[in-house]
Enzyme design. Structure first.
Site, mmCIF file in Angstrom:
data_model
loop_
_atom_site.group_PDB
_atom_site.id
_atom_site.type_symbol
_atom_site.label_atom_id
_atom_site.label_comp_id
_atom_site.label_asym_id
_atom_site.label_seq_id
_atom_site.Cartn_x
_atom_site.Cartn_y
_atom_site.Cartn_z
ATOM 1 N N THR A 6 -15.406 -9.312 102.523
ATOM 2 C CA THR A 6 -16.596 -9.228 103.361
ATOM 3 C C THR A 6 -17.791 -9.975 102.787
ATOM 4 O OG1 THR A 6 -18.364 -7.660 103.978
ATOM 5 C CG2 THR A 6 -16.893 -6.944 102.265
ATOM 6 N N GLU A 17 -20.529 -8.760 102.590
ATOM 7 C CA GLU A 17 -21.300 -7.789 101.795
ATOM 8 C C GLU A 17 -21.148 -8.053 100.298
ATOM 9 O OE1 GLU A 17 -23.322 -4.758 102.109
ATOM 10 O OE2 GLU A 17 -23.817 -5.908 103.889
ATOM 11 N N TYR A 63 -19.993 0.373 99.190
ATOM 12 C CA TYR A 63 -18.999 -0.359 99.987
ATOM 13 C C TYR A 63 -18.789 -1.765 99.409
ATOM 14 C CZ TYR A 63 -17.283 -3.174 103.960
ATOM 15 O OH TYR A 63 -16.592 -4.059 104.754
ATOM 16 N N LYS A 67 -15.410 -3.273 97.677
ATOM 17 C CA LYS A 67 -14.750 -4.461 98.239
ATOM 18 C C LYS A 67 -14.693 -5.585 97.197
ATOM 19 C CE LYS A 67 -13.712 -3.638 102.692
ATOM 20 N NZ LYS A 67 -12.460 -3.985 103.379
HETATM 21 P P1 NAP Z 1 -13.292 -0.430 111.734
HETATM 22 O O1 NAP Z 1 -13.398 -0.649 113.188
HETATM 23 O O2 NAP Z 1 -14.192 0.547 111.062
HETATM 24 O O3 NAP Z 1 -11.775 0.005 111.440
HETATM 25 C C1 NAP Z 1 -11.380 0.504 110.198
HETATM 26 C C2 NAP Z 1 -9.938 0.941 110.280
HETATM 27 O O4 NAP Z 1 -9.540 1.469 109.003
HETATM 28 C C3 NAP Z 1 -9.667 2.061 111.298
HETATM 29 O O5 NAP Z 1 -8.400 1.849 111.854
HETATM 30 C C4 NAP Z 1 -9.652 3.308 110.423
HETATM 31 O O6 NAP Z 1 -8.896 4.353 110.961
HETATM 32 C C5 NAP Z 1 -8.954 2.750 109.194
HETATM 33 N N1 NAP Z 1 -9.167 3.532 107.976
HETATM 34 C C6 NAP Z 1 -10.327 3.937 107.428
HETATM 35 N N2 NAP Z 1 -10.106 4.585 106.270
HETATM 36 C C7 NAP Z 1 -8.761 4.599 106.086
HETATM 37 C C8 NAP Z 1 -7.910 5.128 105.088
HETATM 38 N N3 NAP Z 1 -8.376 5.795 104.028
HETATM 39 N N4 NAP Z 1 -6.570 4.950 105.216
HETATM 40 C C9 NAP Z 1 -6.058 4.309 106.292
HETATM 41 N N5 NAP Z 1 -6.821 3.804 107.291
HETATM 42 C C10 NAP Z 1 -8.149 3.944 107.171
HETATM 43 O O7 NAP Z 1 -13.437 -1.797 110.926
HETATM 44 P P2 NAP Z 1 -13.339 -3.317 111.474
HETATM 45 O O8 NAP Z 1 -14.686 -3.738 111.919
HETATM 46 O O9 NAP Z 1 -12.164 -3.438 112.357
HETATM 47 O O10 NAP Z 1 -13.075 -4.067 110.094
HETATM 48 C C11 NAP Z 1 -11.751 -4.276 109.603
HETATM 49 C C12 NAP Z 1 -11.823 -4.551 108.119
HETATM 50 O O11 NAP Z 1 -12.614 -5.703 107.872
HETATM 51 C C13 NAP Z 1 -12.445 -3.451 107.280
HETATM 52 O O12 NAP Z 1 -11.781 -3.431 106.043
HETATM 53 C C14 NAP Z 1 -13.883 -3.888 107.087
HETATM 54 O O13 NAP Z 1 -14.408 -3.339 105.896
HETATM 55 C C15 NAP Z 1 -13.696 -5.382 106.999
HETATM 56 N N6 NAP Z 1 -14.818 -6.211 107.466
HETATM 57 C C16 NAP Z 1 -15.364 -6.022 108.694
HETATM 58 C C17 NAP Z 1 -16.369 -6.847 109.145
HETATM 59 C C18 NAP Z 1 -17.002 -6.656 110.500
HETATM 60 O O14 NAP Z 1 -18.130 -7.163 110.682
HETATM 61 N N7 NAP Z 1 -16.343 -6.026 111.443
HETATM 62 C C19 NAP Z 1 -16.817 -7.900 108.331
HETATM 63 C C20 NAP Z 1 -16.214 -8.082 107.094
HETATM 64 C C21 NAP Z 1 -15.204 -7.246 106.681
HETATM 65 P P3 NAP Z 1 -9.532 5.371 112.064
HETATM 66 O O15 NAP Z 1 -9.452 4.632 113.374
HETATM 67 O O16 NAP Z 1 -8.622 6.542 111.976
HETATM 68 O O17 NAP Z 1 -10.936 5.660 111.645
HETATM 69 O O1 G4F Z 2 -24.461 -3.159 111.719
HETATM 70 P P1 G4F Z 2 -24.609 -2.809 110.291
HETATM 71 O O2 G4F Z 2 -24.375 -1.389 109.907
HETATM 72 O O3 G4F Z 2 -23.645 -3.804 109.500
HETATM 73 P P2 G4F Z 2 -23.596 -4.287 107.974
HETATM 74 O O4 G4F Z 2 -24.277 -3.343 107.074
HETATM 75 O O5 G4F Z 2 -24.042 -5.701 107.949
HETATM 76 O O6 G4F Z 2 -22.016 -4.192 107.686
HETATM 77 C C1 G4F Z 2 -21.074 -4.737 108.607
HETATM 78 O O7 G4F Z 2 -20.837 -6.087 108.271
HETATM 79 C C2 G4F Z 2 -20.216 -6.282 106.967
HETATM 80 C C3 G4F Z 2 -20.040 -7.794 106.796
HETATM 81 O O8 G4F Z 2 -21.244 -8.345 106.351
HETATM 82 C C4 G4F Z 2 -18.890 -5.562 106.955
HETATM 83 F F1 G4F Z 2 -18.278 -5.758 105.750
HETATM 84 C C5 G4F Z 2 -19.102 -4.064 107.198
HETATM 85 O O9 G4F Z 2 -17.833 -3.420 107.253
HETATM 86 C C6 G4F Z 2 -19.808 -3.891 108.547
HETATM 87 O O10 G4F Z 2 -18.947 -4.286 109.579
HETATM 88 O O11 G4F Z 2 -26.074 -3.213 109.783
HETATM 89 C C7 G4F Z 2 -26.570 -4.527 109.948
HETATM 90 C C8 G4F Z 2 -28.053 -4.537 109.628
HETATM 91 C C9 G4F Z 2 -28.411 -3.873 108.301
HETATM 92 O O12 G4F Z 2 -29.351 -4.664 107.634
HETATM 93 C C10 G4F Z 2 -29.034 -2.561 108.700
HETATM 94 O O13 G4F Z 2 -30.002 -2.064 107.772
HETATM 95 O O14 G4F Z 2 -28.733 -3.786 110.635
HETATM 96 C C11 G4F Z 2 -29.677 -2.949 110.006
HETATM 97 N N1 G4F Z 2 -29.966 -1.811 110.893
HETATM 98 C C12 G4F Z 2 -31.177 -1.524 111.415
HETATM 99 N N2 G4F Z 2 -31.109 -0.420 112.149
HETATM 100 C C13 G4F Z 2 -29.092 -0.875 111.293
HETATM 101 C C14 G4F Z 2 -29.824 0.018 112.085
HETATM 102 N N3 G4F Z 2 -27.774 -0.711 111.062
HETATM 103 C C15 G4F Z 2 -27.160 0.356 111.640
HETATM 104 N N4 G4F Z 2 -25.819 0.524 111.433
HETATM 105 N N5 G4F Z 2 -27.839 1.254 112.423
HETATM 106 C C16 G4F Z 2 -29.189 1.129 112.660
HETATM 107 O O15 G4F Z 2 -29.787 1.952 113.340
#
Ligand code: NAP
Ligand code: G4F
Length: 348
Positions: free
Chosen positions: A136, A138, A163, A167
Site C-alpha cells: 500500500t 501507506e 496499519y 504492511k
Molecule cells: P476491504 O474491502 O477492507 O477487504 C478486506 C478483506 O479482508 C475482507 O474480505 C475481509 O473479510 C478480509 N479480512 C480482514 N481481516 C481478515 C483476517 N484476519 N483473515 C481473513 N480475512 C480477513 O479491503 P480492500 O479495499 O478490498 O483492499 C484489499 C487489500 O488491499 C487489503 O489488504 C488492503 O489493506 C490493501 N489495499 C487497499 C487499498 C485501497 O485503497 N482499497 C490500497 C492499498 C492497499 P470480511 O469481509 O469478513 O471483513
Molecule cells: O479513506 P481513508 O480512511 O483512506 P486511507 O487512510 O488513505 O487508507 C486507504 O488507502 C490506503 C492506500 O493509501 C489503503 F492501504 C488503506 O487500506 C485504505 O484503503 O482516509 C483518507 C483521508 C485521510 O487523510 C483521512 O484523515 O481522508 C481523511 N478523512 C477525513 N475525514 C477521513 C474522514 N477518512 C475517513 N475514513 N473518514 C472520515 O470521516
C-alpha cells in the site's frame, strides 16, 4: 495441465470480489478464504456465489493451520498443476481503526503474511506458487520526509500508522522470501482505490453515501475529519487487472499502481456535491469550519475531531510509470468518472 488455479484471501472485500469476477471470466478455478461472521459477509460476491468454479473455505489469516489445510486441499485437487496464483488481499484495512486495534492489525496484516508464506513452503508449493501481496501507498506515510513530490518504487518508506507499519513488515518479508527461497512473490504498492463496492467508512464512499442521505432528506449533514489531506484515488476494477498482470510476468517484482492525479478531501466533497447541484463554499476555521451551499446558504459539511488520526498522512501521489512500461497497465477511470458512478448509485 491445470494452470488456471487461484487462491484469493479477502475475497469478500472490495478488491477480492472484483478480482474473483475477473478470474472467473478468465476461466480460473477460484478458491476463496472467507471469515466466519455473526451475519452474512458475502454480499459483494453474492452474484457469483453459485458459480461452479468458485470454492469458498472458512479461515482467517491469523490461523496458520487453516492456510496449510486449504493449500493442501488445492494441491490434492490439482495434482498436475504447474502454477498456483495466490492473491493475499485479506487485511484489517482501515488506517484509523488500526490505532484502536494495533495488535490485531499486526497479527493479520504482518504476521498473517508470514504465516501464509510459511504455509506455502510447508506444503511444498514454493516453486509452483505465484504470490501477490496487497502492499500500500501507506508505506510512504510521511512522504515529504523523502524530499519527493511523487512516489515510486524507489522512494523511501516512512509509515505513520499501525496499519502502515504492519504492511511494511509484509512488504519486506515478501521481498525476503523472494530473495531467500527464490519464490515468485510480488508487492503491489497500490494507491487508494474505490468504487461502488468500497467499504462505507472510507472517505470517498462516506462522502457519496452522505450526499445520498442528504439528497433523500434522511440527514441534514455530513460530518468528517481532516479535509486538507490529499489522495490519489483510482478505480478498484482497474487495479485488480494490474494485480493479475503482475503474476503473469516472467519474473517477480514490485510495482506501484496509481492514477498520478491527487485531490484534497475538501475538493472531493466539492466535486461530489456539485454533481447534485450543490455549490460548496467554506467558512470558519479548524474544527469550526463549515461547508455550505452557496445557492441556499444551507450548512451541510461539519468537522469532528473524532475522525482525525493520531498521525496523519498528508498527501499521497503515485508514479505508475514502471507498471505502465512493464505490465502495460493503465488506470482507465478518472476521479470525476469514479465519483460520478458512486454518486449515481448512492443517491438512488
Ligand atoms: P476491504 O474491502 O477492507 O477487504 C478486506 C478483506 O479482508 C475482507 O474480505 C475481509 O473479510 C478480509 N479480512 C480482514 N481481516 C481478515 C483476517 N484476519 N483473515 C481473513 N480475512 C480477513 O479491503 P480492500 O479495499 O478490498 O483492499 C484489499 C487489500 O488491499 C487489503 O489488504 C488492503 O489493506 C490493501 N489495499 C487497499 C487499498 C485501497 O485503497 N482499497 C490500497 C492499498 C492497499 P470480511 O469481509 O469478513 O471483513
Ligand atoms: O479513506 P481513508 O480512511 O483512506 P486511507 O487512510 O488513505 O487508507 C486507504 O488507502 C490506503 C492506500 O493509501 C489503503 F492501504 C488503506 O487500506 C485504505 O484503503 O482516509 C483518507 C483521508 C485521510 O487523510 C483521512 O484523515 O481522508 C481523511 N478523512 C477525513 N475525514 C477521513 C474522514 N477518512 C475517513 N475514513 N473518514 C472520515 O470521516
Amino acid at each position: 495441465m491445470d494452470n488456471k488455479i487461484v487462491f484469493i484471501t479477502g475475497i469478500t472485500g472490495q478488491d477480492g470480489s472484483y478480482l474473483a469476477e475477473l478470474l472467473l471470466e478468465k476461466n480460473y478455478k477460484v478458491y476463496g478464504l472467507i471469515r466466519r461472521s455473526s451475519n452474512i459477509n458475502t454480499q459483494r460476491i453474492e452474484h457469483i456465489f453459485n458459480n461452479k468454479n468458485l470454492i469458498l473455505r472458512y479461515g482467517d489469516l491469523t490461523d496458520g493451520t487453516c492456510l496449510i489445510n486449504i493449500l493442501s486441499e488445492i494441491k490434492n485437487n490439482h495434482k498436475d498443476m504447474e502454477k498456483l496464483e495466490i492473491y493475499n488481499l485479506a487485511a484489517q484495512s482501515h488506517v484509523k481503526i488500526s490505532f484502536e486495534i494495533p495488535e490485531y492489525t499486526a497479527n493479520a496484516d504482518a504476521f498473517g503474511t508470514l504465516k501464509f508464506l510459511e504455509a506455502i513452503r510447508s506444503c511444498g508449493l514454493e516453486k509452483i506458487a505465484r504470490f501477490y501481496q496487497a502492499s500500500t501507498s501507506e508505506l510512504y506515510g510521511l512522504a515529504s520526509h523523502s524530499g519527493a513530490n511523487i512516489l515510486s518504487e524507489t522512494t523511501p518508506f516512512y509509515p505513520r500508522s499501525p496499519y502502515g507499519v504492519a504492511k511494511l513488515y509484509s512488504y519486506w518479508i515478501v521481498k525476503n522470501y523472494r530473495e531467500s527461497y527464490d519464490m515468485f512473490a510480488c508487492n503491489g504498492i497500490l494507491f487508494n482505490h474505490g468504487g461502488v463496492r468500497r467499504g462505507h467508512n472510507f472517505i470517498e464512499r462516506k462522502i457519496t453515501l452522505g450526499l445520498g442521505k442528504i439528497v433523500r432528506g434522511e440527514t441534514d449533514r455530513l460530518t468528517v475529519g481532516n479535509i486538507d489531506s490529499k489522495r490519489d484515488i483510482g478505480n478498484s476494477k482497474d487495479f485488480v487487472e494490474g494485480m493479475w498482470r503482475m503474476l503473469q510476468q516472467d519474473k517477480p517484482d514490485d510495482f506501484v499502481l496509481a492514477t498520478g492525479v491527487m485531490h484534497s478531501i475538501r475538493e472531493l466533497i466539492e466535486m461530489a456535491f456539485k454533481l447534485k447541484g450543490f455549490d460548496i463554499c467554506w467558512k470558519g476555521e479548524g474544527l469550526d469550519e463549515i461547508g455550505y451551499d452557496k445557492n441556499t446558504g444551507r450548512e451541510l459539511i461539519f468537522i469532528n475531531e473524532k475522525y482525525f488520526r493520531p498521525a496523519e498522512v498528508d498527501w499521497l501521489l503515485g508514479d505508475a510509470t514502471k507498471a505502465k512500461e512493464i505490465l502495460g497497465w493503465e488506470p482507465n477511470t478518472s476521479i470525476e468518472e469514479l465519483l460520478g458512478e458512486m454518486v449515481e448509485q448512492d443517491c438512488k
